[in-house]
Design a protein around this motif. Structure first.
Motif, PDB file in Angstrom:
ATOM      1  N   ALA A  56      34.983  84.074 -85.947  1.00 53.43           N
ATOM      2  CA  ALA A  56      35.472  82.993 -85.099  1.00 53.43           C
ATOM      3  C   ALA A  56      35.976  83.539 -83.771  1.00 53.43           C
ATOM      4  CB  ALA A  56      36.566  82.221 -85.808  1.00 53.43           C
ATOM      5  N   MET A  60      34.445  83.114 -79.763  1.00 55.25           N
ATOM      6  CA  MET A  60      35.145  82.537 -78.618  1.00 55.25           C
ATOM      7  C   MET A  60      34.582  83.049 -77.301  1.00 55.25           C
ATOM      8  SD  MET A  60      37.610  80.516 -79.617  1.00 55.25           S
ATOM      9  CE  MET A  60      38.625  80.479 -78.145  1.00 55.25           C
ATOM     10  N   ASP A 119      28.814  73.060 -83.766  1.00 53.61           N
ATOM     11  CA  ASP A 119      30.270  73.137 -83.595  1.00 53.61           C
ATOM     12  C   ASP A 119      30.825  74.465 -84.095  1.00 53.61           C
ATOM     13  OD1 ASP A 119      30.144  70.555 -82.703  1.00 53.61           O
ATOM     14  OD2 ASP A 119      30.821  69.661 -84.581  1.00 53.61           O
ATOM     15  N   GLY A 142      18.267  72.513 -76.568  1.00 54.22           N
ATOM     16  CA  GLY A 142      18.878  72.700 -75.254  1.00 54.22           C
ATOM     17  C   GLY A 142      20.258  73.327 -75.364  1.00 54.22           C
TER      18      GLY A 142
ATOM     19  N   PRO B   4      22.754  75.141 -70.427  1.00 58.92           N
ATOM     20  CA  PRO B   4      23.296  73.820 -70.756  1.00 58.92           C
ATOM     21  C   PRO B   4      24.642  73.619 -70.067  1.00 58.92           C
ATOM     22  CG  PRO B   4      23.478  75.336 -72.616  1.00 58.92           C
ATOM     23  CD  PRO B   4      22.682  76.030 -71.562  1.00 58.92           C
ATOM     24  N   ARG B   7      30.301  72.903 -72.150  1.00 58.91           N
ATOM     25  CA  ARG B   7      30.667  71.985 -73.215  1.00 58.91           C
ATOM     26  C   ARG B   7      32.018  71.329 -72.934  1.00 58.91           C
ATOM     27  NH1 ARG B   7      29.456  72.458 -79.510  1.00 58.91           N
ATOM     28  NH2 ARG B   7      31.119  71.128 -80.273  1.00 58.91           N
ATOM     29  N   ARG B  52      33.299  67.024 -78.993  1.00 60.44           N
ATOM     30  CA  ARG B  52      33.311  67.543 -80.370  1.00 60.44           C
ATOM     31  C   ARG B  52      34.101  68.836 -80.367  1.00 60.44           C
ATOM     32  NH1 ARG B  52      29.816  65.499 -84.024  1.00 60.44           N
ATOM     33  NH2 ARG B  52      30.164  67.400 -85.194  1.00 60.44           N
ATOM     34  N   PRO B  53      35.094  68.952 -81.235  1.00 60.96           N
ATOM     35  CA  PRO B  53      35.892  70.183 -81.249  1.00 60.96           C
ATOM     36  C   PRO B  53      35.066  71.370 -81.738  1.00 60.96           C
ATOM     37  CG  PRO B  53      36.560  68.697 -83.017  1.00 60.96           C
ATOM     38  CD  PRO B  53      35.554  67.953 -82.191  1.00 60.96           C
ATOM     39  N   ARG B  54      35.381  72.522 -81.216  1.00 62.72           N
ATOM     40  CA  ARG B  54      34.711  73.740 -81.651  1.00 62.72           C
ATOM     41  C   ARG B  54      35.457  74.322 -82.824  1.00 62.72           C
ATOM     42  NH1 ARG B  54      32.317  78.052 -77.869  1.00 62.72           N
ATOM     43  NH2 ARG B  54      31.377  76.806 -76.209  1.00 62.72           N
ATOM     44  N   ALA B  55      34.717  74.478 -83.914  1.00 65.03           N
ATOM     45  CA  ALA B  55      35.358  74.970 -85.139  1.00 65.03           C
ATOM     46  C   ALA B  55      35.906  76.383 -84.954  1.00 65.03           C
ATOM     47  CB  ALA B  55      34.366  74.930 -86.290  1.00 65.03           C
ATOM     48  N   ALA B  56      35.205  77.204 -84.196  1.00 61.97           N
ATOM     49  CA  ALA B  56      35.639  78.589 -84.031  1.00 61.97           C
ATOM     50  C   ALA B  56      36.997  78.643 -83.346  1.00 61.97           C
ATOM     51  CB  ALA B  56      34.611  79.378 -83.227  1.00 61.97           C
ATOM     52  N   ALA B  57      37.140  77.847 -82.308  1.00 66.49           N
ATOM     53  CA  ALA B  57      38.403  77.837 -81.568  1.00 66.49           C
ATOM     54  C   ALA B  57      39.533  77.304 -82.442  1.00 66.49           C
ATOM     55  CB  ALA B  57      38.262  76.992 -80.312  1.00 66.49           C
ATOM     56  N   MET B  60      40.902  79.839 -84.817  1.00 65.14           N
ATOM     57  CA  MET B  60      41.745  80.906 -84.280  1.00 65.14           C
ATOM     58  C   MET B  60      43.216  80.698 -84.653  1.00 65.14           C
ATOM     59  SD  MET B  60      39.942  83.109 -82.520  1.00 65.14           S
ATOM     60  CE  MET B  60      41.214  83.863 -81.526  1.00 65.14           C
ATOM     61  N   THR B  64      39.180  75.830 -89.972  1.00 66.10           N
ATOM     62  CA  THR B  64      37.822  75.655 -89.445  1.00 66.10           C
ATOM     63  C   THR B  64      37.175  74.405 -90.037  1.00 66.10           C
ATOM     64  OG1 THR B  64      36.937  77.009 -91.232  1.00 66.10           O
ATOM     65  CG2 THR B  64      37.428  78.120 -89.154  1.00 66.10           C
ATOM     66  N   TYR B  65      37.844  73.787 -90.992  1.00 66.92           N
ATOM     67  CA  TYR B  65      37.307  72.600 -91.663  1.00 66.92           C
ATOM     68  C   TYR B  65      35.935  72.883 -92.258  1.00 66.92           C
ATOM     69  CZ  TYR B  65      41.236  70.460 -89.404  1.00 66.92           C
ATOM     70  OH  TYR B  65      42.508  70.185 -89.016  1.00 66.92           O
ATOM     71  N   THR B  66      35.808  74.071 -92.801  1.00 71.13           N
ATOM     72  CA  THR B  66      34.546  74.460 -93.408  1.00 71.13           C
ATOM     73  C   THR B  66      34.790  74.985 -94.820  1.00 71.13           C
ATOM     74  OG1 THR B  66      33.863  75.203 -91.210  1.00 71.13           O
ATOM     75  CG2 THR B  66      32.447  75.811 -93.054  1.00 71.13           C
ATOM     76  N   ASP B  94      37.333  65.687 -93.271  1.00 74.74           N
ATOM     77  CA  ASP B  94      36.874  66.371 -92.075  1.00 74.74           C
ATOM     78  C   ASP B  94      36.122  67.654 -92.407  1.00 74.74           C
ATOM     79  OD1 ASP B  94      37.864  64.504 -90.339  1.00 74.74           O
ATOM     80  OD2 ASP B  94      39.820  65.461 -90.145  1.00 74.74           O
ATOM     81  N   HIS B  96      33.268  70.264 -93.803  1.00 76.96           N
ATOM     82  CA  HIS B  96      31.818  70.396 -93.916  1.00 76.96           C
ATOM     83  C   HIS B  96      31.499  71.522 -94.874  1.00 76.96           C
ATOM     84  CE1 HIS B  96      29.828  67.722 -91.027  1.00 76.96           C
ATOM     85  NE2 HIS B  96      31.003  67.715 -90.452  1.00 76.96           N
TER      86      HIS B  96
END
Lengths: 345, 345
Positions: A56, A60, A119, A142, B4, B7, B52-57, B60, B64-66, B94, B96
């Motif tokens: 993680a 970042m 995500d 993309g 891209p 984000r 969309r929130p970044r799970a990695a951040a 920290m 991570t909701y994983t 929340d 995954h």
DNA sequence: GTGAAAGCGCTAACAA
DNA sequence: TTGTTAGCGCTTTCAC
């Protein structure tokens, strides 16, 4: 239970090795700018402390060293092969594979999984037989390097790897025709969506069947029953074929699971396979290989599909500018005991 | 391809909603300290910007909701059921699910996958039929909330969910005995490691068979052939049984795949099922249900196993102090066409 | 109830 | 070649 001791970080390693954190980071990434002596020192400190970098935190700023593989239907016995190919290709690299379970034929679930993978900062995505519309796939590509597997139809935005389903269907028709069959019927999956008619393997196989029949001079024998790629689909399809005034001498099912339904229907109706009717499937799944069943089938180059997908993805991660590549692999026919020359009547 | 667009982050949302980033964070986490009015404003900004929130951040500092699920063998048709149960229980939360493919019977691969999941900051782990030694499992559980599935043997450090394999074997023996069988043979998986003899389902099933035979007064008929839980194992096991001076009238295979090998061997040797010999499997896999095969089997409560595992894990994530729970579920017998009363001779 | 500010563990840009 | 420093996007104190 006591809370686990604070996890070792790059700072601990740096202190222990008496170098800067940058140095440690460089060693971790095999990056330029670290002398062999320093490498050695750092490696040793890492080993002594049992340090493991946190993905993680790496994500970042840089990469997470994680490849996401979306599988639409974990039950499909063909997918493990692809996965093996991917894992094999990734072995020895710093990348790890995590699987996202998409729902079978469920576009919404697929969107959710792919979003979740994005995500979570995955460095690249391999989408296996996705059902989402093209636009969605291009959107994903993309954002993150993406390889689409098992879906025909090119795009300049993502790489693709597919099996040549036209050739596969041709293998079956030729095998049966070579055995002497003429009345070769086909059971396919009813498809109405125009996008999917052009891109999904089942539709392509159906096309391949027609092309091959024409090529063998059997246009008049073309006979397709459209049901679904399920056991029931095969069962129903076979029943419809058995109701024909003139029976086919061979049935080419678009998938092994369909062939299973066909075999069941034939057994129930008192037909013997392959003596009365030959049956061939597609996918060379586990149960095709079961001694009791021994189904003639088409083996898709699953492992190669996987390893090609992984290779393309690594290339694209390394250089996002490379033009999209499109790989098509050749399936092979595995002749077993459900096909034989037709009985002369 | 243009890189891209950056984000959307929590800062963008905060600006757009004219609130602080803290406020946005609170809304994201449904945390205390945000008025309904503020919630409303933030939700809208999130929707408008497609944030969309970044799970990695998130990982920290917080979660991570994983949830990581380790599957040792993706080919095992029993695992998708468990996965369905897990997904079902997690729907609406929340969290995954991401799957980590362990190698079949490969301790090293398993270590690698579980480490990778920990490194990626998973909030909790569900380990399905892990082959690692207990100490390793306890080590993992010390780092991250863990539920072990499909492996007998308790630990105070992690929750477990298993099917009652003793009861399952008993179901089969009773079913066959009720039909009138006495010479009921069993094919199991040869296990030598003492840890695994005590904890792996196959060993427990074998015990269950012996117990049930004793309970039915059939001690003298106990007849176990140890091969492996594979098609070949079943094939060889059946051949050994057919070489007995007195043949069994029923064969209880410890797994469906073993039963498939048995059926093949019997067919080859000219025996008819169930007229000459009855056959039962275990797992109620896809091919047991195939019309052509129609194998009597034991259905493990896969979905319930999964949903229980997910429930326990969520509880443990919420409160790491709860004492370890150990859930045992009851399988059911699915009688199909491979079992029937023995022919009186 | 609200927001300012610090910091999670790492990498990238830069300076020495 | 090496080290210093400034963030990445979020959550968490801790003021107000």
């Amino acid at each position: 239970m006591a809370s686990p001791p604070r996890r070792i970080t790059i700072v601990d390693v740096a202190k222990h090795a008496q170098v800067s954190t940058t140095a440690v980071s460089k060693v971790l990434r095999n990056a330029y700018g670290a002398s062999p002596a320093m490498r050695e020192k750092v490696q040793q400190a890492i080993a002594e402390l049992g340090y493991r970098p946190r993905a993680a935190a790496r994500g970042m700023r840089g990469q997470t060293y994680t490849i996401g593989v979306m599988l639409p239907d974990i039950r499909n016995p063909f997918f493990p092969e692809i996965l093996d190919g991917i894992s094999e290709r990734l072995r020895g690299t710093d990348y790890h594979v995590l699987l996202g379970p998409g729902g079978c034929d469920d576009e919404e679930a697929e969107t959710e999984v792919t979003d979740a993978m994005i995500d979570r900062g995955m460095d690249g995505l391999i989408l296996v037989a996705p059902v989402s519309p093209r636009a969605r796939l291009e959107h994903i590509a993309g954002i993150v390097p993406t390889v689409v597997v098992g879906r025909h139809g090119h795009s300049a935005r993502y790489d693709t790897v597919v099996d040549d389903d036209i050739a596969g269907a041709e293998l079956v028709v030729n095998h049966l025709a070579d055995l002497g069959h003429r009345r070769i019927a086909h059971i396919d999956h009813l498809e109405t969506d125009p996008d999917r008619l052009a891109e999904m393997p089942n539709a392509i196989r159906s096309d391949g069947y027609r092309q091959a029949m024409r090529a063998r001079g059997l246009v008049d024998e073309i006979d397709v029953v459209s049901t679904s790629y399920t056991q029931e689909g095969g069962y129903l399809g076979a029943q419809k074929l058995l109701a024909r005034p003139v029976l086919p001498t061979a049935i080419f099912a678009g998938a092994d699971i369909v062939a299973m339904g066909v075999l069941h229907a034939l057994a129930e109706a008192g037909f013997s396979v392959p003596d009365d009717i030959s049956v061939a499937g597609y996918d060379n799944t586990t149960f095709a290989a079961l001694g009791l069943i021994s189904l003639t089938s088409v083996d898709q180059a699953g492992r190669q599909i996987g390893s090609n997908a992984a290779r393309l993805l690594l290339d694209r991660i390394a250089d996002r500018q490379t033009p999209a590549a499109h790989v098509k692999l050749s399936p092979t026919l595995i002749a077993r005991s459900t096909t034989a020359p037709p009985t002369v009547t």
